[in-house]
Structures are given as C-alpha cells and as structure tokens.
Scaffold this active site. Structure first.
Site, PDB file in Angstrom:
ATOM      1  N   ASN A  53       0.628  -1.817  -0.055  1.00 30.27           N
ATOM      2  CA  ASN A  53       0.176  -0.053  -0.040  1.00 30.27           C
ATOM      3  C   ASN A  53       0.928   0.622  -0.099  1.00 30.27           C
ATOM      4  O   ASN A  53       0.044   2.880  -0.856  1.00 30.27           O
ATOM      5  CB  ASN A  53      -0.459  -0.219   1.372  1.00 30.27           C
ATOM      6  N   GLN A  58      -4.669  -3.563  -2.205  1.00 32.15           N
ATOM      7  CA  GLN A  58      -4.709  -2.370  -3.041  1.00 32.15           C
ATOM      8  C   GLN A  58      -4.195  -2.971  -4.688  1.00 32.15           C
ATOM      9  O   GLN A  58      -3.659  -2.557  -4.941  1.00 32.15           O
ATOM     10  CB  GLN A  58      -2.925  -1.998  -2.879  1.00 32.15           C
ATOM     11  N   CYS A 116      -3.480   4.951   8.718  1.00 29.27           N
ATOM     12  CA  CYS A 116      -3.266   4.611   9.326  1.00 29.27           C
ATOM     13  C   CYS A 116      -1.819   4.773  10.641  1.00 29.27           C
ATOM     14  O   CYS A 116      -2.201   5.174  12.083  1.00 29.27           O
ATOM     15  CB  CYS A 116      -2.989   2.767   9.665  1.00 29.27           C
TER      16      CYS A 116
HETATM   17  N1  PLP Z   1      -5.065  -3.624   3.781  1.00 27.56           N
HETATM   18  C1  PLP Z   1      -4.036  -3.132   3.133  1.00 27.56           C
HETATM   19  C2  PLP Z   1      -2.874  -3.762   2.278  1.00 27.56           C
HETATM   20  C3  PLP Z   1      -4.559  -2.026   3.036  1.00 27.56           C
HETATM   21  O1  PLP Z   1      -4.164  -0.681   1.875  1.00 27.56           O
HETATM   22  C4  PLP Z   1      -5.763  -1.368   3.676  1.00 27.56           C
HETATM   23  C5  PLP Z   1      -6.425  -0.051   4.223  1.00 27.56           C
HETATM   24  O2  PLP Z   1      -5.718   0.562   3.628  1.00 27.56           O
HETATM   25  C6  PLP Z   1      -6.657  -2.533   4.763  1.00 27.56           C
HETATM   26  C7  PLP Z   1      -6.146  -3.897   4.550  1.00 27.56           C
HETATM   27  C8  PLP Z   1      -7.313  -2.348   5.571  1.00 27.56           C
HETATM   28  O3  PLP Z   1      -8.743  -2.112   4.291  1.00 27.56           O
HETATM   29  P1  PLP Z   1     -10.322  -1.640   4.878  1.00 27.56           P
HETATM   30  O4  PLP Z   1      -9.670   0.026   5.724  1.00 27.56           O
HETATM   31  O5  PLP Z   1     -11.149  -2.240   4.751  1.00 27.56           O
HETATM   32  O6  PLP Z   1     -10.585  -2.612   6.560  1.00 27.56           O
END
Ligand code: PLP
Length: 402
Positions: free
Chosen positions: A156, A184, A330
């Site tokens: 990501n 992603q 995050c």
């Molecule tokens: N996995 C990846 C690679 C992400 O980029 C994200 C979100 O930023 C997530 C998981 C989490 O997804 P969600 O926001 O739908 O919980």
C-alpha cells in the site's frame, strides 16, 4: 489558475471517492431493500437476491466462484478472518507457525502479533531493497509446522507487486494454506484467484470507488477455516451477523464498474504516475522513487525527498490544497519511520522522508502538473529550515528502533 479553496486529492490508496453509480445503488437499496436477507418472506428474498447479484459481481472481478465470496466489513476484517480462521482451524494438527512479510499492512501485522502472544510462531520475511519479497526467502521460512502463508499482492505504501503465485506454489507443495491481502490491487490490475493460486483473498470496497465498511474474503472451496464471529448462519456460516445489504450492493456495483474500466483506468493512471515521477525527479534535486523499476500498481508512487521530514511536507502540501500521504493512513500523524521502507533496509533518514502519492480515476494531468510546480519551492523552504537548526537532533530511541 487554482482557486483558494481548490483541493486536489492524490491519496487514493487511503480511500477513493464513491462512484456516482454506487451512491445511487446504495441509496436505492437502503430505501427499498430493507428486508433481512435471512427472512423467508418476500422482503427477505428480495434482499437476498441483491446480495447474490453482488456476490456474482465481486466473484467475476477476481475470477472466483460466487459461492466462495464471503462479505465482511472491509479489508481489516477479511485479513482477520483469513489469518485467525485458518490458524485456529489448523491448530489441532499441530501447525502453530505462520509466515508473512515485513511489508504487510497493519491489519495483517497486528493480527499476527496477537496470535504470537497466544503461542503461534510467526516469521516475517524481509523484502529486498526494492520492496519485493523474494520466493527463495519465503521458501527458507516455510516449515513442516507452517499453517499459513499470508503475502500481500501489492504494498500500500510503495505499490510494489509481490510474487504471490510463485510463493503460493512453494507453500502448497508443503500443504500450507495461502492468503493474499489484495486490497490494493483489486480494481487496479487484473486479479485472478486461480492464476494467483491462493486459497484466500481479501478485498475492500472503499479502495475501489465503493462504500467504506464493506469488503469480502474469497475462500477457495474446501479451505479449512473457523469463523471468528459466532452467531447466525449467514455467509454459509463463515461470518455471522445480518448482512449490510446497501453496502454490499454498492460493492457489487463498484466491482462491476472496476471490471469494465480496469484497462482504461490502469493505462491513464500509469501515464499520470509516470509523468508525476518524471516531473518531480527533474524539478526537485535530491529525490528518488522507492521501488522504481519494479512491477507496481499503476497509480502509486513513493518519492523520497532527501533532507525533508515527510510529515512536514505533507502538512505544507495540505496548506497548498494537495492531499497526499506519508505511508499508510493508519500511521500518519506520528513520526515513526515507515515500517515498509525500514524493512527494505533503507537508512533511517530515508524511512522518514517519503511521500506516497496515489492518483485515481478522476485525477488529471493539470493536477499532476500543479503538484510538480509547487513542490520545488516547498521542499527548498523545508530544507532551509532544517539547515538553520544548530545541529540536527539525533534520532530518538523510538525513531531509531532497529
Ligand atoms: N490491507 C491493505 C493493503 C490496505 O491498504 C488496507 C487499507 O488501507 C487494509 C488492508 C484495510 O482495509 P479496510 O480499510 O477496508 O479495513
């Protein structure tokens, strides 16, 4: 000329604007399809039909079967269900080892840490310097006790695609279940669960112009998995709880749109991303692209600015009307080094100076040009501020964590 309030959104990896067709479908479903999809009567059956329709659309986007799609509340829940569900199902067989990469999203890394505290062994495989996890490194980590390999499809922060199919073949040869976090990639590049050779795949609605709070876990038929939430028999007893019908309808429409637009979107976004990189590298000295020359998702770039703290650059750009990111959403707001760039073995200063810029379906050449035009002066100003400090502060212990 950019107006005072003109805002440019270049953070599509954090989330995407909801497509107008999705908005229309969600509001229609919220108004008209209030039935509980588990009810036997007319209202329930109508809602169930809408879920089935969305299930087919999501399955078609990833070349899976509709019966293998479980709707969840998003990428995080899908990752949790995949990892915890498989770990717990295979625990009685004595398989108490999990393998993942050091590049994963927090949704995977934190889930792994939680299982570690409960007695599972976890191996986190480091990527190479270019942000790619090499199959031989994965192979070296797999043991006869390994229950699950969880390797993301694309990172990501820097966008690098991972060799999931090659790693899956190595894992399957030892009877290990394979999960990929494709949050992603779904909607950005062709994703085919059979070609990837995985057993579980996570996706999220809000990364593909759908609603937030809805996603899916594709589970290959026959995969052993225990549900992580208990209750009713919804989603073939894999995810208890009344389904979010409007959200799922929206995800279905987003998936259908993504499938029809995939090639066109990918070509347009690759062009804009490449143009952005060329523009920044040419105009701003002391810049580099993380993961350049690797296979990457079309919309993402991670650019390092020597001598600049990425967080300050992000704030300065926000004041100019540009929304970008320093990494995963995050962790923004903290000065922690990027765990991704750290895992790639970059020196500490290069783990704190990278901006993630992610273009999207509605991004334009004018926006990219405007960004490349404002960057040189901002970067120069930030560098001159740093230079004026009496002495560069040594990294704090938390920043310098090895
Ligand atoms: N996995 C990846 C690679 C992400 O980029 C994200 C979100 O930023 C997530 C998981 C989490 O997804 P969600 O926001 O739908 O919980």
């Amino acid at each position: 000329m950019r107006g005072v309030r003109a805002r440019t959104y270049l953070d599509h990896n954090a989330t995407t604007p909801v497509d107008a067709d999705v908005v229309a479908a969600v509001s229609e479903a919220m108004r008209d399809e209030f039935g509980n999809a588990s009810s036997v009567h007319h209202f329930g059956q109508r809602a169930k039909a809408r879920l089935d329709e969305a299930r087919h659309e999501v399955a078609a986007l990833i070349s899976g079967a509709a019966t293998e799609v479980v709707f969840t509340s998003g990428g995080t829940e899908s990752d949790n269900l995949a990892i915890r569900g498989v770990a717990e199902a295979l625990e009685p067989l004595g398989r108490r080892h999990l393998v993942t990469s050091a590049l994963e999203h927090e949704a995977v890394l934190t889930t792994m840490r939680a299982l570690e505290r409960r007695g599972w062994r976890v191996t986190r495989v480091a990527p190479d310097r270019h942000g790619v996890v090499q199959p031989d490194a994965i192979e070296a980590a797999l043991t006869d006790d390994t229950a699950l390999l969880s390797l993301m499809h694309a990172n990501n922060e820097i966008g690098t695609l991972q060799p999931v199919a090659a790693c899956a073949a190595l894992a399957h040869a030892r009877g290990i279940v394979v999960h990929t976090d494709a949050v992603q990639t779904v909607g950005k590049v062709p994703v085919d669960v059979r070609a990837l050779d995985v057993d579980l795949l996570s996706l999220s609605g809000h990364k593909l112009y759908g609603p937030k709070g809805v996603g899916a876990l594709w589970i290959r038929r026959g995969t052993r998995l225990l549900p992580t939430s208990t209750g009713g028999k919804q989603e073939r007893s894999r995810r208890a709880g009344t389904e979010n019908v409007p959200g799922i309808v929206g995800l279905g429409v987003a998936a259908r749109l993504a499938a029809t637009r995939l090639a066109e979107d990918a070509a347009a976004q690759t062009r804009l991303r490449d143009m952005l990189e060329r523009g920044v590298l040419a105009r701003v000295p002391g810049t580099h692209v993380n993961g350049a020359d690797q296979l990457r998702v079309p919309n993402t770039t991670s650019i390092g600015f020597a001598g600049v703290e990425a967080e300050s650059l992000l704030i300065a750009l926000d004041l100019e009307g540009f929304a970008v990111s320093t990494g995963s959403a995050c962790s923004s707001g903290t000065l922690e080094p990027s765990h991704v760039l750290k895992a790639m073995g970059l020196p500490l200063h290069d783990t704190q100076n990278a901006l993630r810029i992610s273009v999207g379906r509605h991004s334009t050449e004018a926006e990219v040009t405007a960004l490349t035009e404002v960057l040189p002066a901002i970067v120069q100003r930030l560098r001159s501020l740093t230079d004026r400090r009496p002495s560069a502060a040594p990294p704090s212990p938390s920043q310098g964590r090895a």
